[in-house]
Design an enzyme around this catalytic site. Sequence first.
Site, PDB file in Angstrom:
ATOM      1  N   ASP A  19       0.847  -1.195   0.000  1.00 17.00           N
ATOM      2  CA  ASP A  19       0.000   0.000   0.000  1.00 17.00           C
ATOM      3  C   ASP A  19       0.882   1.243   0.000  1.00 17.00           C
ATOM      4  O   ASP A  19       1.728   1.404   0.875  1.00 17.00           O
ATOM      5  CB  ASP A  19      -0.882  -0.051   1.263  1.00 17.00           C
ATOM      6  CG  ASP A  19      -1.623   1.253   1.506  1.00 17.00           C
ATOM      7  OD1 ASP A  19      -1.827   2.009   0.527  1.00 17.00           O
ATOM      8  OD2 ASP A  19      -2.004   1.513   2.664  1.00 17.00           O
ATOM      9  N   ASP A  27      -1.951  -1.392  -3.631  1.00 11.39           N
ATOM     10  CA  ASP A  27      -2.324  -0.682  -4.860  1.00 11.39           C
ATOM     11  C   ASP A  27      -1.304  -0.923  -5.970  1.00 11.39           C
ATOM     12  O   ASP A  27      -0.275  -1.556  -5.756  1.00 11.39           O
ATOM     13  CB  ASP A  27      -2.507   0.818  -4.575  1.00 11.39           C
ATOM     14  CG  ASP A  27      -1.365   1.385  -3.742  1.00 11.39           C
ATOM     15  OD1 ASP A  27      -0.204   1.197  -4.152  1.00 11.39           O
ATOM     16  OD2 ASP A  27      -1.629   1.983  -2.672  1.00 11.39           O
ATOM     17  N   ASP A  96      -6.666 -11.499 -14.509  1.00 11.18           N
ATOM     18  CA  ASP A  96      -7.645 -12.475 -14.046  1.00 11.18           C
ATOM     19  C   ASP A  96      -8.942 -12.223 -14.826  1.00 11.18           C
ATOM     20  O   ASP A  96      -9.453 -11.101 -14.842  1.00 11.18           O
ATOM     21  CB  ASP A  96      -7.879 -12.254 -12.542  1.00 11.18           C
ATOM     22  CG  ASP A  96      -8.174 -13.552 -11.810  1.00 11.18           C
ATOM     23  OD1 ASP A  96      -9.023 -14.307 -12.314  1.00 11.18           O
ATOM     24  OD2 ASP A  96      -7.578 -13.787 -10.751  1.00 11.18           O
ATOM     25  N   ASP A 197     -10.964 -17.554 -14.348  1.00 14.70           N
ATOM     26  CA  ASP A 197     -11.642 -17.945 -13.113  1.00 14.70           C
ATOM     27  C   ASP A 197     -12.743 -18.976 -13.381  1.00 14.70           C
ATOM     28  O   ASP A 197     -13.550 -18.796 -14.305  1.00 14.70           O
ATOM     29  CB  ASP A 197     -12.266 -16.666 -12.527  1.00 14.70           C
ATOM     30  CG  ASP A 197     -12.728 -16.828 -11.101  1.00 14.70           C
ATOM     31  OD1 ASP A 197     -11.899 -17.086 -10.226  1.00 14.70           O
ATOM     32  OD2 ASP A 197     -13.954 -16.670 -10.858  1.00 14.70           O
ATOM     33  N   GLU A 250      -8.705 -21.913 -14.213  1.00 12.60           N
ATOM     34  CA  GLU A 250      -8.998 -22.485 -12.894  1.00 12.60           C
ATOM     35  C   GLU A 250     -10.172 -23.416 -13.122  1.00 12.60           C
ATOM     36  O   GLU A 250     -11.268 -22.976 -13.481  1.00 12.60           O
ATOM     37  CB  GLU A 250      -9.370 -21.395 -11.886  1.00 12.60           C
ATOM     38  CG  GLU A 250      -9.535 -21.984 -10.489  1.00 12.60           C
ATOM     39  CD  GLU A 250     -10.495 -21.217  -9.603  1.00 12.60           C
ATOM     40  OE1 GLU A 250     -10.396 -21.325  -8.372  1.00 12.60           O
ATOM     41  OE2 GLU A 250     -11.386 -20.514 -10.133  1.00 12.60           O
ATOM     42  N   HIS A 319      -4.644 -17.387  -3.459  1.00  9.80           N
ATOM     43  CA  HIS A 319      -5.443 -16.539  -2.561  1.00  9.80           C
ATOM     44  C   HIS A 319      -6.672 -17.268  -2.013  1.00  9.80           C
ATOM     45  O   HIS A 319      -7.435 -16.678  -1.260  1.00  9.80           O
ATOM     46  CB  HIS A 319      -5.878 -15.301  -3.327  1.00  9.80           C
ATOM     47  CG  HIS A 319      -6.816 -15.652  -4.457  1.00  9.80           C
ATOM     48  ND1 HIS A 319      -6.417 -16.398  -5.556  1.00  9.80           N
ATOM     49  CD2 HIS A 319      -8.130 -15.414  -4.624  1.00  9.80           C
ATOM     50  CE1 HIS A 319      -7.441 -16.584  -6.338  1.00  9.80           C
ATOM     51  NE2 HIS A 319      -8.508 -16.006  -5.818  1.00  9.80           N
ATOM     52  N   ASP A 320      -6.896 -18.506  -2.432  1.00  8.58           N
ATOM     53  CA  ASP A 320      -8.049 -19.271  -1.925  1.00  8.58           C
ATOM     54  C   ASP A 320      -7.606 -20.357  -0.957  1.00  8.58           C
ATOM     55  O   ASP A 320      -8.443 -21.110  -0.448  1.00  8.58           O
ATOM     56  CB  ASP A 320      -8.772 -19.982  -3.082  1.00  8.58           C
ATOM     57  CG  ASP A 320      -9.536 -19.026  -3.972  1.00  8.58           C
ATOM     58  OD1 ASP A 320      -9.885 -17.927  -3.519  1.00  8.58           O
ATOM     59  OD2 ASP A 320      -9.779 -19.395  -5.136  1.00  8.58           O
TER      60      ASP A 320
HETATM   61  O1  ISL Z   1     -11.777 -21.660  -2.528  1.00 10.74           O
HETATM   62  C1  ISL Z   1     -12.212 -22.567  -3.207  1.00 10.74           C
HETATM   63  C2  ISL Z   1     -11.486 -23.818  -3.390  1.00 10.74           C
HETATM   64  O2  ISL Z   1     -10.768 -24.212  -2.334  1.00 10.74           O
HETATM   65  C3  ISL Z   1     -13.439 -22.484  -3.935  1.00 10.74           C
HETATM   66  O3  ISL Z   1     -14.562 -22.586  -3.249  1.00 10.74           O
HETATM   67  C4  ISL Z   1     -13.361 -21.259  -4.808  1.00 10.74           C
HETATM   68  O4  ISL Z   1     -14.365 -20.397  -4.564  1.00 10.74           O
HETATM   69  C5  ISL Z   1     -13.371 -21.736  -6.201  1.00 10.74           C
HETATM   70  O5  ISL Z   1     -12.161 -22.403  -6.380  1.00 10.74           O
HETATM   71  C6  ISL Z   1     -13.488 -20.630  -7.218  1.00 10.74           C
HETATM   72  O6  ISL Z   1     -12.513 -19.662  -7.026  1.00 10.74           O
HETATM   73  C7  ISL Z   1     -12.479 -18.540  -7.839  1.00 10.74           C
HETATM   74  O7  ISL Z   1     -13.739 -17.969  -8.089  1.00 10.74           O
HETATM   75  C8  ISL Z   1     -14.412 -17.388  -6.981  1.00 10.74           C
HETATM   76  C9  ISL Z   1     -13.513 -16.484  -6.145  1.00 10.74           C
HETATM   77  O8  ISL Z   1     -14.133 -16.208  -4.923  1.00 10.74           O
HETATM   78  C10 ISL Z   1     -12.161 -17.112  -5.888  1.00 10.74           C
HETATM   79  O9  ISL Z   1     -11.338 -16.221  -5.184  1.00 10.74           O
HETATM   80  C11 ISL Z   1     -11.589 -17.491  -7.216  1.00 10.74           C
HETATM   81  O10 ISL Z   1     -10.273 -17.976  -7.144  1.00 10.74           O
HETATM   82  C12 ISL Z   1     -15.566 -16.607  -7.540  1.00 10.74           C
HETATM   83  O11 ISL Z   1     -15.130 -15.731  -8.526  1.00 10.74           O
END
Ligand code: ISL
Length: 541
Positions: A19, A27, A96, A197, A250, A319-320
């Site tokens: 940031d 940012d 993305d 995504d 993904e 990030h998930d």
């Molecule tokens: O986190 C997950 C898998 O461990 C899933 O439930 C996840 O939401 C899924 O993989 C889809 O992820 C993507 O699309 C989502 C978004 O929230 C996630 O950050 C993204 O990586 C919806 O756009």
Amino acid sequence: MGYRKDMIVYQIYPRSFKDTTGNGVGDLRGIIEGLDHLADLGINTIWLSPIYVSPNDDNGYDIADYTAIQPEFGTMADFEELVAKAKERGIGIVMDLVINHTSDEHEWFRRALAGEEKYKNYYIIKKGKNGKIPNNWGNFFAECPWAKFGDSEDEYYLHLFSKKQPDLNWHNPEVLEEIKRIMRFWLDKGVVGFRCDVINIIYKNSLENGRPRPILTGQEHYLSTEGCHEILKTLRREVLEPYGAFTVGETVFVDIAKARDLCAPERKELDMVFAFEHMECDQVIVKWFKTKLVPRRLMKCLSKWQTALEWNACYFENHDQPRFISRFSDLGPYRKEASKMMAGLQMTLRGTPYMHEGQEIGMTNGDFANLDEVEDIESHNIWAMATKLGIPKRIRWKMIQRTSRDNGRTPMQWTAGENAGFSSGKPWLKVNANHTEVNVETENAVPNGVLAFWKQMIALRKTHPVLIDGTFRSVYEGRAVYVFARELDGKTLLSVCNMTGKTAKLPTVVGKGGKLLACNYEDVEANLLKPFEFRLLEIEK
Ligand code: ISL
């Protein structure tokens, strides 16, 4: 065309990277400031999680304007500067592409709500059945996937994610045209590709009831449908190929056959996919219930995918996901060793490595004290669902601690100072207490640190074509130790990973000979591997 096999990708979650304005949110200027660190690390591609205008219901994965920059991240001029400055350092930017859904604040959805038929047809809107929702499907965020469409008495819109993320109607060719336009907009700005995504769920075959299942009932109607394959072929042919751009999808719930259909080179759809099976090695039925990570399960899974696909997208964090080293139940005092072992593993597997910010310094899961410190919408929904199911509070909290997506989203740790040098203001998400020890500045000052090892492994990958083009062969999958070979033109490299916090026997298959190219300990023992020891050996024939 498409991708270069020498790509090494680094994911940036812009909110959490750096940031520069003091508002507590990362940012684009912060990313520009971080470029030297990334160039020094040796990566050559950045995947940016969404930076588009968004009401942030799902931190940018709910897009309200696909061709404008979220004001809290900066301006289009900042973005253009980022692309240019990254390019000067040999780094390409990957965007993305979130096209399963938009935000409910996107102009298309607003105009749909205002009654414009054209835009109603951009979304999946359906009448209820006798006062009930249209079908029995499940939702990724443990909500009901149908919400009332505006003031309508009996119309609902489908949202497989949050209520503020209405699914697009991919049966409508106008949607395809809009997305092509958006992709070209960014390609014209010089981006090198897209991370797509949840791309394998975009095309729903029908809205019939699904076969009841523990999660995501209805998925057989939308996972990797023919319609989806057609769309991917079209986007590749008409949009991506003319620019030489690449895609990684993904792809949720894919098995090997489905993954092949999505990324086999001759099918000309995606260049590679993020599969999930290896991330699920420590889960029971759903990801919110975790067991111990059993290393051998992980090894078997990695070997299976390495052998089955021509090319993998090799990732352990994003990030998930919780931080990978935090998943080792016997991590103990070996954070550094485990991170280095993961560097060795990730940089020697066959495929494109995708690192997540902070992985290079061995960042760990968040140290959240309670739900108030967690922001992620999914975690809050799961908490609510678990409460409804009568799961005791202590267990509920354990679930969230171990699985929350915020574990991978805590602010990047730059220094030992206040807020880890991430921000001069109050960070949007709690900074990990271990930043006093785990941070870029400290790491830069030590020759044998975690960061130095990641750099060494990245450099090795760049100088050893066998690590890129070589075949993969699993050699040994034990209770603790994983050994695999990469082979090219008579040259063999052996990657040896102790995946536990205990000393382990060096498998005899490794033999005695070989030149040690890398190791995360100063001295090696003849027959033993120390906790989380990693060795890379070149075997003389
Ligand atoms: O986190 C997950 C898998 O461990 C899933 O439930 C996840 O939401 C899924 O993989 C889809 O992820 C993507 O699309 C989502 C978004 O929230 C996630 O950050 C993204 O990586 C919806 O756009």
